[in-house]
Design a protein around this motif. Structure first.
Motif, PDB file in Angstrom:
ATOM      1  N   ASP A  88     -53.783  71.294 -49.716  1.00 26.19           N
ATOM      2  CA  ASP A  88     -54.418  69.992 -49.595  1.00 26.19           C
ATOM      3  C   ASP A  88     -55.858  70.120 -49.092  1.00 26.19           C
ATOM      4  O   ASP A  88     -56.096  70.735 -48.045  1.00 26.19           O
ATOM      5  N   GLN A  89     -56.780  69.580 -49.840  1.00 25.93           N
ATOM      6  CA  GLN A  89     -58.210  69.593 -49.529  1.00 25.93           C
ATOM      7  C   GLN A  89     -58.767  71.007 -49.320  1.00 25.93           C
ATOM      8  O   GLN A  89     -59.764  71.196 -48.621  1.00 25.93           O
TER       9      GLN A  89
ATOM     10  N   LYS B 184     -57.834  73.271 -47.434  1.00 27.62           N
ATOM     11  CA  LYS B 184     -57.872  73.549 -45.997  1.00 27.62           C
ATOM     12  C   LYS B 184     -56.452  73.945 -45.568  1.00 27.62           C
ATOM     13  O   LYS B 184     -55.582  73.099 -45.412  1.00 27.62           O
TER      14      LYS B 184
END
Length: 157
Positions: free
Chosen positions: A33-34, A36
């Motif tokens: 996710d993202q 990160k």
């Protein structure tokens, strides 16, 4: 005559595509996710193994962006067998050479590296093997890792 040549060509391409990956037992990716990856968010993948007679190779697959700040990636890999036994391992994956060139396939902003994690192993039991992969880079949020994957394939003996 042209139609027969086309049919033969299409058939040969189709056979080639099907035969390229016939040794694959499992392959899947988890999107980070993202981009990160937090140390508290391990990637979990379940692999159903039915073949205990043949040897297999296990590959970890890493997708990173060109903005990834390190040349390597440390991972904690935990494997749980169907009977509950656990194997814990730490591994280092080199993502870029000493000159900063990414070793994975790709160009521009994204690179995919398939790392031979375990080779020529036999799974002792049939059933679900649970793989848990954690980033171990000493920082809580590892940026610019987009996907983590696992591939299991039959190996030549």
């Amino acid at each position: 005559m042209k139609n027969i040549c086309r049919i033969i060509s299409v058939t040969m391409i189709f056979i080639g595509v099907l035969s390229c990956d016939r040794e694959k037992v499992y392959e899947d990716f988890v999107t980070i996710d993202q981009q990160k990856w937090n140390t508290a968010a391990p990637v979990r993948l379940n692999v159903n193994i039915s073949d205990t007679a043949n040897v297999h190779n296990i590959h970890l697959i890493i997708r990173n962006t060109a903005q990834y700040q390190f040349s390597n990636l440390y991972l904690f890999v935990t494997t749980q067998a169907p009977n509950g036994s656990i194997l814990e391992d730490t591994t280092e994956i080199i993502l870029a050479n000493e000159h900063g060139k990414w070793l994975g396939e790709g160009a521009g902003a994204a690179y995919t590296l398939e790392f031979p994690y375990k080779e020529k192993i036999k799974f002792p039991l049939k059933g679900i093997y649970r793989f848990q992969i954690e980033q171990a880079m000493w920082i809580p949020d590892l940026m610019h890792i987009s996907h983590i994957g696992l591939r299991v394939e039959r190996s030549e003996k």
